[in-house]
Motif scaffolding. Structure first.
Motif, PDB file in Angstrom:
ATOM      1  N   TYR A  80       0.861  -1.174   0.000  1.00  0.00           N
ATOM      2  CA  TYR A  80       0.000   0.000   0.000  1.00  0.00           C
ATOM      3  C   TYR A  80       0.902   1.230   0.000  1.00  0.00           C
ATOM      4  N   VAL A  81       0.785   2.013  -1.078  1.00  0.00           N
ATOM      5  CA  VAL A  81       1.699   3.123  -1.314  1.00  0.00           C
ATOM      6  C   VAL A  81       0.972   4.447  -1.108  1.00  0.00           C
ATOM      7  N   LYS A  82       1.496   5.249  -0.171  1.00  0.00           N
ATOM      8  CA  LYS A  82       0.902   6.556   0.117  1.00  0.00           C
ATOM      9  C   LYS A  82       1.504   7.601  -0.813  1.00  0.00           C
ATOM     10  N   THR A  83       0.657   8.304  -1.560  1.00  0.00           N
ATOM     11  CA  THR A  83       1.099   9.355  -2.470  1.00  0.00           C
ATOM     12  C   THR A  83       0.318  10.634  -2.175  1.00  0.00           C
ATOM     13  N   THR A  84       0.638  11.688  -2.880  1.00  0.00           N
ATOM     14  CA  THR A  84      -0.111  12.944  -2.711  1.00  0.00           C
ATOM     15  C   THR A  84      -1.545  12.802  -3.215  1.00  0.00           C
ATOM     16  N   ASP A  85      -1.823  11.780  -4.037  1.00  0.00           N
ATOM     17  CA  ASP A  85      -3.172  11.540  -4.569  1.00  0.00           C
ATOM     18  C   ASP A  85      -3.929  10.460  -3.799  1.00  0.00           C
ATOM     19  N   GLY A  86      -3.365  10.022  -2.675  1.00  0.00           N
ATOM     20  CA  GLY A  86      -4.018   8.995  -1.882  1.00  0.00           C
ATOM     21  C   GLY A  86      -3.189   7.731  -1.778  1.00  0.00           C
ATOM     22  N   VAL A  87      -3.797   6.680  -1.209  1.00  0.00           N
ATOM     23  CA  VAL A  87      -3.101   5.405  -1.004  1.00  0.00           C
ATOM     24  C   VAL A  87      -3.530   4.418  -2.090  1.00  0.00           C
ATOM     25  N   PHE A  88      -2.555   3.788  -2.740  1.00  0.00           N
ATOM     26  CA  PHE A  88      -2.834   2.837  -3.804  1.00  0.00           C
ATOM     27  C   PHE A  88      -2.338   1.448  -3.412  1.00  0.00           C
ATOM     28  N   GLN A  89      -3.166   0.432  -3.731  1.00  0.00           N
ATOM     29  CA  GLN A  89      -2.725  -0.954  -3.576  1.00  0.00           C
ATOM     30  C   GLN A  89      -1.871  -1.302  -4.780  1.00  0.00           C
ATOM     31  N   ALA A  90      -0.692  -1.848  -4.537  1.00  0.00           N
ATOM     32  CA  ALA A  90       0.235  -2.093  -5.649  1.00  0.00           C
ATOM     33  C   ALA A  90       0.940  -3.435  -5.507  1.00  0.00           C
ATOM     34  N   LYS A  91       1.409  -3.935  -6.635  1.00  0.00           N
ATOM     35  CA  LYS A  91       2.276  -5.116  -6.662  1.00  0.00           C
ATOM     36  C   LYS A  91       3.578  -4.701  -7.347  1.00  0.00           C
ATOM     37  N   GLY A  92       4.667  -5.350  -6.951  1.00  0.00           N
ATOM     38  CA  GLY A  92       5.944  -5.037  -7.572  1.00  0.00           C
ATOM     39  C   GLY A  92       6.085  -5.715  -8.923  1.00  0.00           C
ATOM     40  N   ARG A  93       6.798  -5.075  -9.824  1.00  0.00           N
ATOM     41  CA  ARG A  93       7.065  -5.693 -11.129  1.00  0.00           C
ATOM     42  C   ARG A  93       7.959  -6.916 -10.940  1.00  0.00           C
ATOM     43  N   GLY A  94       7.952  -7.797 -11.920  1.00  0.00           N
ATOM     44  CA  GLY A  94       8.727  -9.038 -11.845  1.00  0.00           C
ATOM     45  C   GLY A  94      10.217  -8.823 -11.694  1.00  0.00           C
ATOM     46  N   LEU A  95      10.705  -7.654 -12.123  1.00  0.00           N
ATOM     47  CA  LEU A  95      12.153  -7.408 -12.060  1.00  0.00           C
ATOM     48  C   LEU A  95      12.673  -7.417 -10.632  1.00  0.00           C
ATOM     49  N   PHE A  96      11.815  -7.054  -9.656  1.00  0.00           N
ATOM     50  CA  PHE A  96      12.262  -7.065  -8.263  1.00  0.00           C
ATOM     51  C   PHE A  96      12.577  -8.491  -7.812  1.00  0.00           C
ATOM     52  N   LYS A  97      11.704  -9.428  -8.181  1.00  0.00           N
ATOM     53  CA  LYS A  97      11.935 -10.827  -7.822  1.00  0.00           C
ATOM     54  C   LYS A  97      13.156 -11.361  -8.553  1.00  0.00           C
TER      55      LYS A  97
END
Length: 288
Positions: free
Chosen positions: A14-31
């Motif tokens: 859950y990512v807090k931004t100036t536009d609110g909180v978004f549910q997110a998943k990481g791209r495959g490159l992180f894994k």
């Protein structure tokens, strides 16, 4: 869009931004690159048509922990109870060593001070005063909470310490809306029951953040070496270069300024005994 990961659970962030909180998943490159996204990370996200998001990149970290997965910690508040449970100084000092290794400011918090006489609480505080900032608190009476809030204002703070010492309760007092689950100390063992189940970060009224994490309760391995352990004890490291021998490990060498300071009562003997105990642990570890 840039934001701060404030919660991680079940592979979602859950990512807090100036536009609110978004549910997110990481791209495959992180894994692929074996990068563990962590609460406290500053990231860049892309919002999808359905309102969810993907994390595209991660900003450079100030520091990072694998267990628990948190990043960019400014200060670690090492909490122990004045009693119930009885202080475990071996574990407490390992937390302090960890903070020193990571270059993170440690604060000592002695909680449940209402359960012990002021004289005995002061004796506990004397062990660390002079080397660390010490706060004496009680969530029952409210004692010391204002001072603790002052010390952590504007910082990202992790609470560390054995189970049952009141870490979650302190967070509830500082941030009532966190409404964290707290566990009662077992009547039989006087040890805390584990209650925190995921990693999350809560904003304080002082403009800082508090990490709620299940990870900082104990240590199995002390990640230090014989030659550098002394660097993680501030009261010992200040004597660097003052001993007769440059490679002095402050154990039984002649002309050791640290041993002289201990005998003179300048360095707390319990802290010195802790140093010797951890040195022995490192030596035993190297044998196997």
């Amino acid at each position: 869009m840039d934001g701060l990961i404030i919660k991680g659970i079940g592979g979602f962030y859950y990512v807090k931004t100036t536009d609110g909180v978004f549910q997110a998943k990481g791209r495959g490159l992180f894994k692929k690159e074996r990068i563990v996204l962590s609460v406290g990370d500053y990231v860049s996200i892309e919002v999808l048509p359905d309102g969810d998001a993907v994390i595209n990149s991660i900003k450079p970290r100030k520091n990072h922990f694998i267990r628990p997965p948190i990043a960019n910690v400014d200060s670690i508040v090492v909490v122990f109870a004045a009693t119930r449970p009885k202080p475990n100084f071996t574990v407490i000092d390992k937390f302090l060593i960890m903070a020193e290794q990571k270059g993170i400011e440690p604060i000592i918090c002695i909680n449940k001070c209402d359960l012990l006489s002021e004289e005995k609480v002061n004796k506990l505080a004397e062990i660390y005063e002079g080397s660390y900032r010490v706060v004496k608190t009680s969530t029952s009476t409210g004692k010391g909470i204002d001072l603790l809030e002052e010390l952590i204002a504007g910082k990202k703070v992790a609470f560390a310490g054995p189970s049952g010492v009141g870490k979650s309760t302190i967070t509830n007092v500082i941030i009532p809306e966190a409404n964290m689950e707290t566990g009662k100390v077992s009547e039989k063992t006087s040890r805390g029951k584990h209650t925190t189940r995921h990693v999350e970060i809560f904003e304080t009224k002082g403009g800082g953040y508090i990490f709620d994490t299940p990870g900082f309760t104990s240590f199995d391995i002390l990640e230090a070496e014989e030659d550098n352990l002394k660097d993680y004890y501030p009261e010992i490291s200040q004597y660097t270069g003052k001993c007769r021998f440059d490679n002095c490990r402050h154990i039984k060498e002649p002309g050791c300024a640290v041993i002289d300071a201990v005998n003179a009562g300048v360095i707390n003997r319990q802290r010195y005994d802790s140093y010797l105990q951890h040195m022995e642990e490192i030596k035993k570890r190297k044998k196997y």
